[in-house]
Design a protein around this motif. Structure first.
Motif, mmCIF file in Angstrom:
data_model
loop_
_atom_site.group_PDB
_atom_site.id
_atom_site.type_symbol
_atom_site.label_atom_id
_atom_site.label_comp_id
_atom_site.label_asym_id
_atom_site.label_seq_id
_atom_site.Cartn_x
_atom_site.Cartn_y
_atom_site.Cartn_z
ATOM 1 N N UNK A 140 0.835 -1.205 0.000
ATOM 2 C CA UNK A 140 0.000 0.000 0.000
ATOM 3 C C UNK A 140 0.872 1.259 0.000
ATOM 4 N N UNK A 141 1.957 1.225 0.751
ATOM 5 C CA UNK A 141 2.892 2.357 0.775
ATOM 6 C C UNK A 141 3.510 2.559 -0.601
ATOM 7 N N UNK A 142 3.922 1.463 -1.217
ATOM 8 C CA UNK A 142 4.541 1.544 -2.548
ATOM 9 C C UNK A 142 3.565 2.152 -3.553
ATOM 10 N N UNK A 143 2.329 1.686 -3.542
ATOM 11 C CA UNK A 143 1.336 2.202 -4.487
ATOM 12 C C UNK A 143 1.036 3.678 -4.233
ATOM 13 N N UNK A 144 0.730 4.017 -2.994
ATOM 14 C CA UNK A 144 0.305 5.391 -2.693
ATOM 15 C C UNK A 144 1.443 6.398 -2.860
ATOM 16 N N UNK A 145 2.641 6.065 -2.416
ATOM 17 C CA UNK A 145 3.753 7.011 -2.526
ATOM 18 C C UNK A 145 4.240 7.146 -3.963
ATOM 19 N N UNK A 146 4.106 6.104 -4.761
ATOM 20 C CA UNK A 146 4.442 6.202 -6.182
ATOM 21 C C UNK A 146 3.446 7.120 -6.892
ATOM 22 N N UNK A 147 2.167 6.954 -6.590
ATOM 23 C CA UNK A 147 1.151 7.841 -7.165
ATOM 24 C C UNK A 147 1.418 9.278 -6.733
ATOM 25 N N UNK A 148 1.731 9.476 -5.468
ATOM 26 C CA UNK A 148 2.013 10.822 -4.960
ATOM 27 C C UNK A 148 3.196 11.440 -5.703
ATOM 28 N N UNK A 149 4.249 10.672 -5.887
ATOM 29 C CA UNK A 149 5.425 11.167 -6.609
ATOM 30 C C UNK A 149 5.078 11.477 -8.060
ATOM 31 N N UNK A 150 4.282 10.614 -8.674
ATOM 32 C CA UNK A 150 3.869 10.839 -10.066
ATOM 33 C C UNK A 150 3.043 12.122 -10.197
ATOM 34 N N UNK A 151 2.233 12.422 -9.186
ATOM 35 C CA UNK A 151 1.438 13.657 -9.213
ATOM 36 C C UNK A 151 2.349 14.884 -9.153
ATOM 37 N N UNK A 152 3.378 14.792 -8.336
ATOM 38 C CA UNK A 152 4.353 15.885 -8.265
ATOM 39 C C UNK A 152 5.056 16.035 -9.612
ATOM 40 N N UNK A 153 5.426 14.921 -10.214
ATOM 41 C CA UNK A 153 6.093 14.980 -11.518
ATOM 42 C C UNK A 153 5.192 15.612 -12.573
ATOM 43 N N UNK A 154 3.908 15.262 -12.558
ATOM 44 C CA UNK A 154 2.970 15.832 -13.531
ATOM 45 C C UNK A 154 2.844 17.344 -13.345
ATOM 46 N N UNK A 155 2.922 17.795 -12.109
ATOM 47 C CA UNK A 155 2.738 19.224 -11.828
ATOM 48 C C UNK A 155 4.034 20.025 -11.980
ATOM 49 N N UNK A 156 5.158 19.445 -11.535
ATOM 50 C CA UNK A 156 6.404 20.201 -11.477
ATOM 51 C C UNK A 156 7.496 19.699 -12.425
ATOM 52 N N UNK A 157 7.231 18.593 -13.122
ATOM 53 C CA UNK A 157 8.187 18.104 -14.097
ATOM 54 C C UNK A 157 9.264 17.184 -13.562
ATOM 55 N N UNK A 194 11.342 13.501 -4.664
ATOM 56 C CA UNK A 194 12.414 12.744 -4.010
ATOM 57 C C UNK A 194 12.059 12.418 -2.558
ATOM 58 N N UNK A 195 11.272 13.266 -1.909
ATOM 59 C CA UNK A 195 10.878 12.985 -0.523
ATOM 60 C C UNK A 195 9.949 11.776 -0.445
ATOM 61 N N UNK A 196 8.999 11.684 -1.373
ATOM 62 C CA UNK A 196 8.084 10.533 -1.390
ATOM 63 C C UNK A 196 8.845 9.252 -1.700
ATOM 64 N N UNK A 197 9.739 9.314 -2.686
ATOM 65 C CA UNK A 197 10.507 8.122 -3.049
ATOM 66 C C UNK A 197 11.483 7.745 -1.942
ATOM 67 N N UNK A 198 12.017 8.747 -1.258
ATOM 68 C CA UNK A 198 12.889 8.478 -0.109
ATOM 69 C C UNK A 198 12.132 7.842 1.040
ATOM 70 N N UNK A 199 10.895 8.321 1.265
ATOM 71 C CA UNK A 199 10.057 7.725 2.312
ATOM 72 C C UNK A 199 9.769 6.274 1.992
#
Length: 98
Positions: A43-60, A64-69
């Motif tokens: 669940x952590x892997x799925x949710x934090x990957x989605x969170x990181x992907x959302x940041x990438x979509x918004x900021x390019x 790194x904080x989500x992936x580090x977590x």
């Protein structure tokens, strides 16, 4: 983007405060609930990957904080893999304004 912290308890009783740059984690976890170690990590892997992907979509770039977590969660969980039935307690969400 609204970020959120959340508190968990590992199988050894130690507690950790974790970070997500997105509220998507609220769709994956319920406060005061226990998860098997394997389920919690997935669940952590799925949710934090989605969170990181959302940041990438918004900021390019990915978050790194989500992936580090996620790396921290995966590394810490390895310590408990040999226990008979390890569980992680999801204690609570900690909203920014608290």
């Amino acid at each position: 983007m609204p970020e959120i912290h959340f508190k968990i308890q590992w199988p050894d009783g130690s507690e950790e405060t974790c970070y997500s740059p997105s509220l998507v984690v609220k769709k994956y976890f319920t406060p005061s609930s226990d998860y098997t170690l394997k389920d919690f990590v997935e669940r952590s892997r799925q949710s934090l990957t989605i969170a990181s992907d959302r940041v990438q979509a918004k900021y390019g770039m990915p978050c790194s904080l989500a992936l580090g977590q996620l790396q921290t969660i995966e590394a810490k969980s390895a310590q408990f893999q040999n226990l008979p039935q390890p569980t992680v307690r999801f204690i609570e969400f900690i909203d920014q304004d608290e």
